[in-house]
Design a protein around this motif. Sequence first.
Motif, PDB file in Angstrom:
ATOM      1  N   TRP A 103       0.832  -1.197   0.000  1.00 25.59           N
ATOM      2  CA  TRP A 103       0.000   0.000   0.000  1.00 25.59           C
ATOM      3  C   TRP A 103       0.870   1.253   0.000  1.00 25.59           C
ATOM      4  CZ3 TRP A 103      -3.446  -1.728   4.711  1.00 25.59           C
ATOM      5  CH2 TRP A 103      -4.203  -2.851   4.338  1.00 25.59           C
ATOM      6  N   GLN A 104       0.352   2.312  -0.588  1.00 26.26           N
ATOM      7  CA  GLN A 104       1.007   3.613  -0.532  1.00 26.26           C
ATOM      8  C   GLN A 104       0.352   4.432   0.563  1.00 26.26           C
ATOM      9  OE1 GLN A 104       0.639   5.273  -4.459  1.00 26.26           O
ATOM     10  NE2 GLN A 104       2.410   4.151  -5.242  1.00 26.26           N
ATOM     11  N   ALA A 105       1.150   5.204   1.283  1.00 28.04           N
ATOM     12  CA  ALA A 105       0.597   5.979   2.390  1.00 28.04           C
ATOM     13  C   ALA A 105       1.204   7.370   2.421  1.00 28.04           C
ATOM     14  CB  ALA A 105       0.833   5.276   3.720  1.00 28.04           C
ATOM     15  N   THR A 106       0.365   8.347   2.717  1.00 31.56           N
ATOM     16  CA  THR A 106       0.786   9.725   2.961  1.00 31.56           C
ATOM     17  C   THR A 106       0.465  10.037   4.418  1.00 31.56           C
ATOM     18  OG1 THR A 106       0.362  10.400   0.676  1.00 31.56           O
ATOM     19  CG2 THR A 106       0.419  12.142   2.340  1.00 31.56           C
ATOM     20  N   PHE A 107       1.415  10.641   5.128  1.00 33.45           N
ATOM     21  CA  PHE A 107       1.243  10.914   6.553  1.00 33.45           C
ATOM     22  C   PHE A 107       1.177  12.417   6.803  1.00 33.45           C
ATOM     23  CE2 PHE A 107       3.331   6.853   6.098  1.00 33.45           C
ATOM     24  CZ  PHE A 107       2.611   6.032   6.962  1.00 33.45           C
ATOM     25  N   LYS A 108       0.182  12.832   7.572  1.00 38.41           N
ATOM     26  CA  LYS A 108       0.044  14.220   8.003  1.00 38.41           C
ATOM     27  C   LYS A 108      -0.073  14.227   9.525  1.00 38.41           C
ATOM     28  CE  LYS A 108       0.167  15.834   3.849  1.00 38.41           C
ATOM     29  NZ  LYS A 108       1.318  16.650   3.382  1.00 38.41           N
ATOM     30  N   TYR A 109       0.533  15.245  10.139  1.00 37.96           N
ATOM     31  CA  TYR A 109       0.720  15.200  11.587  1.00 37.96           C
ATOM     32  C   TYR A 109      -0.117  16.208  12.368  1.00 37.96           C
ATOM     33  CZ  TYR A 109       4.526  12.288   9.990  1.00 37.96           C
ATOM     34  OH  TYR A 109       5.248  11.293   9.378  1.00 37.96           O
ATOM     35  N   ASP A 110      -0.992  16.935  11.694  1.00 37.10           N
ATOM     36  CA  ASP A 110      -1.992  17.726  12.413  1.00 37.10           C
ATOM     37  C   ASP A 110      -3.269  17.770  11.590  1.00 37.10           C
ATOM     38  OD1 ASP A 110      -2.271  20.250  10.781  1.00 37.10           O
ATOM     39  OD2 ASP A 110      -0.169  20.530  11.320  1.00 37.10           O
ATOM     40  N   GLY A 111      -4.351  18.179  12.235  1.00 36.82           N
ATOM     41  CA  GLY A 111      -5.655  18.103  11.603  1.00 36.82           C
ATOM     42  C   GLY A 111      -5.791  18.978  10.370  1.00 36.82           C
ATOM     43  N   LYS A 112      -5.231  20.178  10.423  1.00 39.93           N
ATOM     44  CA  LYS A 112      -5.351  21.095   9.286  1.00 39.93           C
ATOM     45  C   LYS A 112      -4.615  20.556   8.065  1.00 39.93           C
ATOM     46  CE  LYS A 112      -4.820  25.913   7.888  1.00 39.93           C
ATOM     47  NZ  LYS A 112      -4.303  25.552   6.570  1.00 39.93           N
ATOM     48  N   GLU A 113      -3.380  20.083   8.260  1.00 37.73           N
ATOM     49  CA  GLU A 113      -2.613  19.517   7.143  1.00 37.73           C
ATOM     50  C   GLU A 113      -3.325  18.300   6.552  1.00 37.73           C
ATOM     51  OE1 GLU A 113       1.366  18.575   8.162  1.00 37.73           O
ATOM     52  OE2 GLU A 113       2.047  20.660   8.210  1.00 37.73           O
ATOM     53  N   GLY A 114      -3.873  17.478   7.440  1.00 39.74           N
ATOM     54  CA  GLY A 114      -4.574  16.284   6.972  1.00 39.74           C
ATOM     55  C   GLY A 114      -5.801  16.625   6.156  1.00 39.74           C
ATOM     56  N   LEU A 115      -6.596  17.585   6.645  1.00 33.83           N
ATOM     57  CA  LEU A 115      -7.796  17.985   5.923  1.00 33.83           C
ATOM     58  C   LEU A 115      -7.430  18.626   4.588  1.00 33.83           C
ATOM     59  CD1 LEU A 115     -10.851  18.285   5.810  1.00 33.83           C
ATOM     60  CD2 LEU A 115     -10.624  20.432   7.085  1.00 33.83           C
ATOM     61  N   ASP A 116      -6.399  19.455   4.587  1.00 34.85           N
ATOM     62  CA  ASP A 116      -5.958  20.086   3.333  1.00 34.85           C
ATOM     63  C   ASP A 116      -5.524  19.042   2.311  1.00 34.85           C
ATOM     64  OD1 ASP A 116      -6.470  22.591   4.344  1.00 34.85           O
ATOM     65  OD2 ASP A 116      -4.383  23.042   4.864  1.00 34.85           O
ATOM     66  N   ALA A 117      -4.814  18.003   2.784  1.00 37.64           N
ATOM     67  CA  ALA A 117      -4.365  16.937   1.876  1.00 37.64           C
ATOM     68  C   ALA A 117      -5.558  16.216   1.274  1.00 37.64           C
ATOM     69  CB  ALA A 117      -3.464  15.958   2.620  1.00 37.64           C
ATOM     70  N   PHE A 118      -6.581  15.977   2.080  1.00 38.58           N
ATOM     71  CA  PHE A 118      -7.781  15.324   1.564  1.00 38.58           C
ATOM     72  C   PHE A 118      -8.499  16.211   0.559  1.00 38.58           C
ATOM     73  CE2 PHE A 118     -12.429  15.026   1.840  1.00 38.58           C
ATOM     74  CZ  PHE A 118     -12.607  13.757   1.302  1.00 38.58           C
ATOM     75  N   LEU A 119      -8.692  17.476   0.903  1.00 37.30           N
ATOM     76  CA  LEU A 119      -9.444  18.387   0.046  1.00 37.30           C
ATOM     77  C   LEU A 119      -8.742  18.664  -1.282  1.00 37.30           C
ATOM     78  CD1 LEU A 119     -10.687  20.966   2.711  1.00 37.30           C
ATOM     79  CD2 LEU A 119     -12.012  19.151   1.616  1.00 37.30           C
ATOM     80  N   GLU A 120      -7.428  18.527  -1.283  1.00 36.07           N
ATOM     81  CA  GLU A 120      -6.673  18.776  -2.509  1.00 36.07           C
ATOM     82  C   GLU A 120      -7.070  17.802  -3.614  1.00 36.07           C
ATOM     83  OE1 GLU A 120      -1.998  18.886  -3.985  1.00 36.07           O
ATOM     84  OE2 GLU A 120      -2.479  19.052  -1.843  1.00 36.07           O
ATOM     85  N   ASP A 121      -7.382  16.565  -3.234  1.00 36.35           N
ATOM     86  CA  ASP A 121      -7.804  15.560  -4.226  1.00 36.35           C
ATOM     87  C   ASP A 121      -8.606  14.472  -3.516  1.00 36.35           C
ATOM     88  OD1 ASP A 121      -8.186  13.925  -6.366  1.00 36.35           O
ATOM     89  OD2 ASP A 121      -6.065  13.523  -6.753  1.00 36.35           O
ATOM     90  N   PRO A 122      -9.882  14.732  -3.216  1.00 39.21           N
ATOM     91  CA  PRO A 122     -10.690  13.777  -2.440  1.00 39.21           C
ATOM     92  C   PRO A 122     -10.794  12.385  -3.049  1.00 39.21           C
ATOM     93  CG  PRO A 122     -11.772  15.909  -2.560  1.00 39.21           C
ATOM     94  CD  PRO A 122     -10.623  15.963  -3.520  1.00 39.21           C
ATOM     95  N   ALA A 145     -13.251  14.938  10.651  1.00 39.00           N
ATOM     96  CA  ALA A 145     -14.188  13.923  10.152  1.00 39.00           C
ATOM     97  C   ALA A 145     -15.443  14.570   9.579  1.00 39.00           C
ATOM     98  CB  ALA A 145     -14.554  12.955  11.277  1.00 39.00           C
ATOM     99  N   LYS A 146     -15.979  15.581  10.257  1.00 38.00           N
ATOM    100  CA  LYS A 146     -17.169  16.276   9.768  1.00 38.00           C
ATOM    101  C   LYS A 146     -16.914  16.899   8.399  1.00 38.00           C
ATOM    102  CE  LYS A 146     -19.357  17.572  14.158  1.00 38.00           C
ATOM    103  NZ  LYS A 146     -19.734  18.731  15.025  1.00 38.00           N
ATOM    104  N   GLU A 147     -15.750  17.539   8.255  1.00 37.76           N
ATOM    105  CA  GLU A 147     -15.432  18.213   6.997  1.00 37.76           C
ATOM    106  C   GLU A 147     -15.223  17.198   5.875  1.00 37.76           C
ATOM    107  OE1 GLU A 147     -15.596  21.528   6.491  1.00 37.76           O
ATOM    108  OE2 GLU A 147     -16.385  21.497   8.536  1.00 37.76           O
ATOM    109  N   ILE A 148     -14.603  16.070   6.202  1.00 35.54           N
ATOM    110  CA  ILE A 148     -14.416  15.024   5.185  1.00 35.54           C
ATOM    111  C   ILE A 148     -15.758  14.512   4.698  1.00 35.54           C
ATOM    112  CG2 ILE A 148     -13.650  12.631   4.858  1.00 35.54           C
ATOM    113  CD1 ILE A 148     -11.211  13.301   6.597  1.00 35.54           C
ATOM    114  N   ARG A 149     -16.683  14.288   5.627  1.00 37.50           N
ATOM    115  CA  ARG A 149     -17.983  13.739   5.248  1.00 37.50           C
ATOM    116  C   ARG A 149     -18.843  14.754   4.487  1.00 37.50           C
ATOM    117  NH1 ARG A 149     -16.749   9.241   4.376  1.00 37.50           N
ATOM    118  NH2 ARG A 149     -16.756   7.596   5.941  1.00 37.50           N
ATOM    119  N   LYS A 150     -18.559  16.038   4.631  1.00 43.14           N
ATOM    120  CA  LYS A 150     -19.269  17.031   3.822  1.00 43.14           C
ATOM    121  C   LYS A 150     -18.912  16.889   2.344  1.00 43.14           C
ATOM    122  CE  LYS A 150     -19.709  20.664   7.359  1.00 43.14           C
ATOM    123  NZ  LYS A 150     -19.268  22.024   7.758  1.00 43.14           N
TER     124      LYS A 150
END
Length: 238
Positions: free
Chosen positions: A25-44, A65-70
């Motif tokens: 598996w390939q994995a990307t690691f983010k170490y705070d909530g803002k960075e993680g959410l930004d990484a998701f939003l960049e390419d959901p 989690a709320k923002e991801i589910r939106k």
Amino acid sequence: MNILMIEDNESVSEMMQMFFVNEGWQATFKYDGKEGLDAFLEDPKKWDMITLDLNLPELDGMVVAKEIRKVSSTVPLIMLTARDSDSDQVIGLEIGADDYVTKPFSPLTLIARMKALHRRSEIVEPAQQTSEEAESFDIKTQHFKMNTKTREAYLDEKLIEGLTPKEFDLLYTLAKKPRQVFSREKLLELVWDYQYFGDERTVDAHIKKLRQKIEKVGPQVIQTVWGIGYKFDDSGVA
């Protein structure tokens, strides 16, 4: 799988990286909530799986989690939590997490949960569907129908919107055997692949969220059988 792991403990991330590599598996690691959410939003659509720590700097895991589910109701989401509070775990599931794992955890346990969730959430993209496949339904009654290829469910021709992978699978498991009563333990086995471990509150939390989405389009078709479990019954729909 392409995994986004949002985890502020670098040692946990480093440990899991070894297991992810072993699985191919390939994995990307983010170490705070803002960075993680930004990484998701960049390419959901990039991510096949998200693991999300509950206690994060910058943005709390619940907020993430709320923002991801939106944005996506279908991306598989496992919440990692060191909190012992039952309410935190249930809230996490109600927000939209498909599963949770309590720290400290065995890496093999997390891998097993991820594999089980991924098996259940694999879908065929709508663009790959023929018109005949898109119109065929695996379950069809007078009031209710489900298509496992398009991952859609309708009550009296109204789409039940925003179903997560686990909510869809839970509804399908109940609906394909109408009026049969399923215990929580049996639903954990069938929907979550948990034959030897699992918390029955996971089922209750998903049922609660699923019922809320069903009630937006019509009468309730998931019934509680007190002391036993749940069943699907649309025979009382007017």
